[in-house]
Scaffold this motif. Structure first.
Motif, mmCIF file in Angstrom:
data_model
loop_
_atom_site.group_PDB
_atom_site.id
_atom_site.type_symbol
_atom_site.label_atom_id
_atom_site.label_comp_id
_atom_site.label_asym_id
_atom_site.label_seq_id
_atom_site.Cartn_x
_atom_site.Cartn_y
_atom_site.Cartn_z
ATOM 1 N N GLU A 1 -5.974 5.360 -3.798
ATOM 2 C CA GLU A 1 -6.830 4.999 -4.936
ATOM 3 C C GLU A 1 -6.216 5.453 -6.249
ATOM 4 O O GLU A 1 -6.260 4.729 -7.243
ATOM 5 N N ARG A 2 -5.638 6.666 -6.257
ATOM 6 C CA ARG A 2 -4.958 7.144 -7.485
ATOM 7 C C ARG A 2 -3.774 6.234 -7.822
ATOM 8 O O ARG A 2 -3.499 5.948 -8.974
ATOM 9 N N GLY B 1 0.605 7.273 -6.258
ATOM 10 C CA GLY B 1 -0.615 8.058 -6.408
ATOM 11 C C GLY B 1 -0.446 9.547 -6.191
ATOM 12 O O GLY B 1 -1.415 10.298 -6.230
ATOM 13 N N ASP C 1 -6.130 7.865 1.751
ATOM 14 C CA ASP C 1 -6.983 6.930 1.018
ATOM 15 C C ASP C 1 -7.199 7.395 -0.422
ATOM 16 O O ASP C 1 -7.180 6.585 -1.352
ATOM 17 N N GLU C 2 -7.401 8.707 -0.616
ATOM 18 C CA GLU C 2 -7.577 9.234 -1.970
ATOM 19 C C GLU C 2 -6.316 9.008 -2.807
ATOM 20 O O GLU C 2 -6.391 8.601 -3.965
ATOM 21 N N GLN C 3 -5.177 9.257 -2.203
ATOM 22 C CA GLN C 3 -3.906 9.069 -2.911
ATOM 23 C C GLN C 3 -3.665 7.599 -3.197
ATOM 24 O O GLN C 3 -3.138 7.230 -4.245
ATOM 25 N N LYS D 1 0.825 -1.209 0.000
ATOM 26 C CA LYS D 1 0.000 0.000 0.000
ATOM 27 C C LYS D 1 0.856 1.255 0.000
ATOM 28 O O LYS D 1 0.502 2.251 -0.632
ATOM 29 N N LYS E 1 -3.490 3.025 -7.140
ATOM 30 C CA LYS E 1 -3.962 1.735 -7.660
ATOM 31 C C LYS E 1 -4.284 1.815 -9.141
ATOM 32 O O LYS E 1 -4.105 0.869 -9.879
ATOM 33 N N LYS E 2 -4.776 2.984 -9.577
ATOM 34 C CA LYS E 2 -5.128 3.167 -10.969
ATOM 35 C C LYS E 2 -3.897 3.380 -11.847
ATOM 36 O O LYS E 2 -3.931 3.098 -13.041
ATOM 37 N N GLN F 1 1.830 2.078 -3.454
ATOM 38 C CA GLN F 1 0.707 2.644 -4.196
ATOM 39 C C GLN F 1 0.454 4.096 -3.806
ATOM 40 O O GLN F 1 0.099 4.917 -4.646
#
Length: 130
Positions: free
Chosen positions: A125-126, A68, A121-123, A61, A128-129, A64
Motif C-alpha cells: 500500500e505504501r 514501499g 500488504d502494508e508495504q 506488485k 502504491k502511494k 510496488q
C-alpha cells in the motif's frame, strides 16, 4: 617443467591497462567509478528484490513492494549488510541471526506466513502511494 599459459586475469590486466580513462584527472575517474558501481549495485539489488517477491506476487506488485519500503527498513538493511561485510565476526553474527530467524519462522510456519503477508500488504500500500 612445462610453461603455463596466461591466465584470464593476466590477459585482462594487459587489456585494462590499454583502455583510456574518461578523464585525465584520477580523482574524477574515481568518482565516476564510484557512481557507476553504486548505481549498478542499486539496480542489481532492486532486480533481485523484485525477483524474490515477484515469484508470489507478480512483477508489478513486487515493484510496488520494493518502492514501499520505509526509510527505517532501508537504513536497517544497509547497516546490517555493512556489519556483515566488514568483518568475519560480523558475518557470523548476521548470518547466525538470519539462520535463527529462518528456523523460528519454519517452526511456526502458519503464523509467520500470516505476519509476513500482513507486513507485505502494508508495504504494498505504501508503494502504491509512492
Amino acid at each position: 617443467m612445462a610453461k603455463r599459459g596466461k591466465t584470464v586475469v593476466d590477459g585482462a590486466k594487459g587489456v585494462i591497462a590499454k583502455v583510456p580513462a574518461p578523464s585525465p584527472n584520477p580523482m574524477t575517474n574515481l568518482i565516476i567509478t564510484d557512481i557507476a558501481l553504486r548505481a549498478g549495485g542499486t539496480l542489481l539489488r532492486h532486480t533481485l528484490e523484485r525477483g524474490a517477491v515477484g515469484a508470489k506476487l507478480g512483477a508489478k506488485k513486487a515493484g510496488q513492494v520494493v518502492k514501499g519500503r520505509s526509510m527505517m527498513q532501508t537504513l536497517v538493511g544497509t547497516a546490517v549488510a555493512r556489519i556483515a561485510t566488514r568483518s568475519v565476526p560480523g558475518a557470523i553474527v548476521v548470518g547466525g541471526g538470519l539462520l535463527i530467524k529462518t528456523l523460528v519462522d519454519r517452526k511456526r510456519a502458519k503464523s509467520a506466513q500470516v505476519e509476513g503477508s500482513v507486513a507485505l500488504d502494508e508495504q504494498l500500500e505504501r508503494g502504491k502511494k509512492a
